[in-house]
Design a protein around this motif. Structure first.
Motif, PDB file in Angstrom:
ATOM      1  N   GLY A  76       0.882  -1.203  -0.018  1.00  0.00           N
ATOM      2  CA  GLY A  76      -0.012   0.201  -0.018  1.00  0.00           C
ATOM      3  C   GLY A  76       0.904   1.239   0.043  1.00  0.00           C
ATOM      4  O   GLY A  76       0.371   2.254   0.332  1.00  0.00           O
ATOM      5  N   VAL A  77       2.132   1.132  -0.485  1.00  0.00           N
ATOM      6  CA  VAL A  77       3.085   2.408  -0.488  1.00  0.00           C
ATOM      7  C   VAL A  77       3.245   3.341   0.621  1.00  0.00           C
ATOM      8  O   VAL A  77       3.242   4.301   0.618  1.00  0.00           O
ATOM      9  N   TYR A  78       3.009   2.271   1.870  1.00  0.00           N
ATOM     10  CA  TYR A  78       3.172   2.944   3.053  1.00  0.00           C
ATOM     11  C   TYR A  78       1.975   3.872   3.421  1.00  0.00           C
ATOM     12  O   TYR A  78       2.072   4.627   4.482  1.00  0.00           O
ATOM     13  N   VAL A  79       1.105   4.274   2.625  1.00  0.00           N
ATOM     14  CA  VAL A  79      -0.151   5.013   3.072  1.00  0.00           C
ATOM     15  C   VAL A  79      -1.439   4.317   2.919  1.00  0.00           C
ATOM     16  O   VAL A  79      -2.391   5.022   3.345  1.00  0.00           O
ATOM     17  N   HIS A 112       1.537   9.207   9.944  1.00  0.00           N
ATOM     18  CA  HIS A 112       2.483   8.826  10.648  1.00  0.00           C
ATOM     19  C   HIS A 112       3.492   8.466   9.601  1.00  0.00           C
ATOM     20  O   HIS A 112       4.008   7.421   9.067  1.00  0.00           O
ATOM     21  N   PRO A 113       4.513   9.583   9.461  1.00  0.00           N
ATOM     22  CA  PRO A 113       5.547   9.384   8.183  1.00  0.00           C
ATOM     23  C   PRO A 113       6.979   8.352   8.868  1.00  0.00           C
ATOM     24  O   PRO A 113       6.599   7.922   9.993  1.00  0.00           O
ATOM     25  N   VAL A 118       8.643   1.548  10.064  1.00  0.00           N
ATOM     26  CA  VAL A 118      10.006   0.918  10.350  1.00  0.00           C
ATOM     27  C   VAL A 118      10.075   0.715  11.842  1.00  0.00           C
ATOM     28  O   VAL A 118      10.612  -0.474  12.371  1.00  0.00           O
ATOM     29  N   ASP A 119       9.804   1.570  12.569  1.00  0.00           N
ATOM     30  CA  ASP A 119       9.801   1.511  14.071  1.00  0.00           C
ATOM     31  C   ASP A 119       8.778   0.363  14.638  1.00  0.00           C
ATOM     32  O   ASP A 119       8.991  -0.486  15.391  1.00  0.00           O
ATOM     33  N   ASP A 120       7.631   0.324  14.096  1.00  0.00           N
ATOM     34  CA  ASP A 120       6.348  -0.661  14.241  1.00  0.00           C
ATOM     35  C   ASP A 120       6.858  -1.951  14.016  1.00  0.00           C
ATOM     36  O   ASP A 120       6.655  -2.916  14.630  1.00  0.00           O
ATOM     37  N   ALA A 121       7.521  -2.056  12.826  1.00  0.00           N
ATOM     38  CA  ALA A 121       7.806  -3.349  12.271  1.00  0.00           C
ATOM     39  C   ALA A 121       8.898  -4.107  13.448  1.00  0.00           C
ATOM     40  O   ALA A 121       8.626  -5.283  13.599  1.00  0.00           O
ATOM     41  N   PRO A 196       3.987   4.938 -12.367  1.00  0.00           N
ATOM     42  CA  PRO A 196       4.741   5.971 -11.616  1.00  0.00           C
ATOM     43  C   PRO A 196       4.508   7.275 -11.101  1.00  0.00           C
ATOM     44  O   PRO A 196       4.898   7.582 -10.197  1.00  0.00           O
ATOM     45  N   ASP A 197       3.528   7.800 -11.956  1.00  0.00           N
ATOM     46  CA  ASP A 197       3.090   9.066 -11.477  1.00  0.00           C
ATOM     47  C   ASP A 197       2.393   9.244 -10.103  1.00  0.00           C
ATOM     48  O   ASP A 197       2.455  10.101  -9.038  1.00  0.00           O
ATOM     49  N   ALA A 198       1.711   7.979  -9.974  1.00  0.00           N
ATOM     50  CA  ALA A 198       0.931   7.744  -8.540  1.00  0.00           C
ATOM     51  C   ALA A 198       1.880   7.570  -7.428  1.00  0.00           C
ATOM     52  O   ALA A 198       1.741   8.013  -6.277  1.00  0.00           O
ATOM     53  N   LEU A 199       2.810   6.765  -7.926  1.00  0.00           N
ATOM     54  CA  LEU A 199       3.834   6.504  -6.937  1.00  0.00           C
ATOM     55  C   LEU A 199       4.515   7.726  -6.279  1.00  0.00           C
ATOM     56  O   LEU A 199       4.857   7.903  -5.067  1.00  0.00           O
ATOM     57  N   LEU A 200       4.792   8.489  -7.269  1.00  0.00           N
ATOM     58  CA  LEU A 200       5.853   9.886  -7.154  1.00  0.00           C
ATOM     59  C   LEU A 200       5.038  10.412  -6.231  1.00  0.00           C
ATOM     60  O   LEU A 200       5.453  11.265  -5.437  1.00  0.00           O
ATOM     61  N   ALA A 201       3.473  10.728  -6.365  1.00  0.00           N
ATOM     62  CA  ALA A 201       2.677  11.697  -5.645  1.00  0.00           C
ATOM     63  C   ALA A 201       2.677  11.118  -4.229  1.00  0.00           C
ATOM     64  O   ALA A 201       2.385  12.036  -3.248  1.00  0.00           O
ATOM     65  N   ARG A 202       2.947  10.184  -3.858  1.00  0.00           N
ATOM     66  CA  ARG A 202       2.732   9.470  -2.608  1.00  0.00           C
ATOM     67  C   ARG A 202       4.258   9.398  -1.889  1.00  0.00           C
ATOM     68  O   ARG A 202       3.930   9.300  -0.523  1.00  0.00           O
ATOM     69  N   ILE A 203       5.112   9.665  -2.297  1.00  0.00           N
ATOM     70  CA  ILE A 203       6.585   9.467  -1.696  1.00  0.00           C
ATOM     71  C   ILE A 203       6.727  10.559  -0.785  1.00  0.00           C
ATOM     72  O   ILE A 203       6.960  10.295   0.512  1.00  0.00           O
ATOM     73  N   PRO A 204       6.194  11.892  -0.806  1.00  0.00           N
ATOM     74  CA  PRO A 204       6.454  12.564   0.231  1.00  0.00           C
ATOM     75  C   PRO A 204       5.481  12.452   1.473  1.00  0.00           C
ATOM     76  O   PRO A 204       6.047  12.952   2.422  1.00  0.00           O
ATOM     77  N   ASP A 205       4.415  11.861   1.275  1.00  0.00           N
ATOM     78  CA  ASP A 205       3.661  11.534   2.315  1.00  0.00           C
ATOM     79  C   ASP A 205       4.477  10.521   3.485  1.00  0.00           C
ATOM     80  O   ASP A 205       4.326  10.765   4.879  1.00  0.00           O
ATOM     81  N   TYR A 206       5.172   9.648   2.831  1.00  0.00           N
ATOM     82  CA  TYR A 206       6.069   8.905   3.732  1.00  0.00           C
ATOM     83  C   TYR A 206       7.327   9.415   4.238  1.00  0.00           C
ATOM     84  O   TYR A 206       7.754   9.444   5.288  1.00  0.00           O
TER      85      TYR A 206
END
Length: 304
Positions: A76-79, A112-113, A118-121, A196-206
């Motif tokens: 879920g691309v971390y989001v 929760h970026p 990583v901490d939860d895992a 790739p555009d959808a992936l790029l849009a979500r990267i700053p969230d994480y």
């Protein structure tokens, strides 16, 4: 028959692919609707649990004697996504390895970026160890972002001096949030689901204000030395193909035992469609045999 299956699945996924410009709440709702549309098999039981203070979905399969534990990390691309939505795929691994599955409900961005996931895992893995489960009886499994997260978690566990699991299995790992893989361009048209555009849009969230090239964000750039055997699978029709190939190469260069399987003509996390795609069931069978062998081999001799 499999050619017809691949064509049918491709058409279905193209119809259900998310437009890159819809907002995150709508993406989350659409993903939940998509994954909830197929009811779980009646022999799978999902109950709420927790490990190390992190919520989990505990998954058991009727008739499976649970000798081992699959610690599972959803995509879920971390989001997007949650632990319970991946119950069927997690259960498929449990069936094939004589295990129960525990799917980790790690915190999601942008609420929760990084480093929350990583901490939860790591906290969940520590909780499993503290409950008395031997690392030799544990395998990590993850799909997409979860496939990257299992590698980051093993590196994190190693660096914290924790014993490592017997093996890990990454399906279509999202391992490079810099999106530097050449398949971002070469597989753009072939991929029916990931954009790739959808992936790029979500990267700053994480990533927030961090560097996407950090090894704990993009494990393609991490020091992978000392990790247990790694099974990586991907389809040739996905923009994340190069993430899988490059991750396997980096693991091999670090003297990690790695098995890379690329299945032609199938999409991102094609194993999830095992009920309608022969290649999905075949890939799960192969991974299950490998993981079972690693569990047997490491019994009583956990990796350090």
């Amino acid at each position: 028959m499999t050619s017809e299956q691949r064509t049918t699945l491709d058409a279905i996924l193209r119809q259900s692919a998310f437009p890159p410009d819809i907002d995150l709440d709508e993406q989350r709702a659409q993903l939940r609707a998509l994954l909830s549309a197929q009811p779980l098999p009646t022999d799978i039981t999902v109950t709420a649990g927790e490990l190390g203070g992190v919520p989990t979905a505990d998954i058991t399969v009727d008739g499976v004697e649970a000798r081992h534990t699959v610690l599972y990390f959803h995509g879920g691309v971390y989001v997007m996504g949650d632990a319970a939505l991946s119950a069927d795929l997690a259960a498929q691994i449990a069936r094939r390895t004589g295990a129960k599955a525990i799917s980790v409900d790690y915190r999601l961005a942008p609420e929760h970026p990084y480093p929350a996931a990583v901490d939860d895992a790591l906290a969940a893995y520590e909780g499993l160890l503290n409950n008395g489960t031997s690392p030799a009886d544990i395998v990590f499994v993850g799909e997409s972002a979860g496939g990257g997260l299992i590698v980051a978690t093993m590196v994190n566990a190693r660096d914290h001096g924790l014993p490592l699991p017997a093996a890990a299995y990454a399906m279509s790992p999202y391992a490079d949030l810099t999106l530097a893989g050449e398949s971002m361009k070469t597989k753009r048209e072939a991929d029916p689901l990931m954009n790739p555009d959808a992936l790029l849009a979500r990267i700053p969230d994480y990533v927030a204000d961090r560097d996407a090239a950090l090894g704990s964000i993009s494990p393609i750039f991490a020091d992978l030395s000392g990790l247990p055997p790694l099974v990586i699978q991907a389809g040739s029709h996905e923009v994340l193909l190069d993430d899988a190939v490059r991750l396997a190469r980096e693991a091999a260069a670090a003297d990690v035992e790695v098995t890379l399987g690329i299945t032609p003509g199938v999409p991102h996390v094609f194993q999830a469609y095992h009920a309608v795609l022969d290649e999905g069931a075949t890939a799960l069978d192969h991974a299950g045999r490998l993981l079972s062998a690693y569990l047997s081999r490491s019994a009583g001799v956990p990796h350090e």
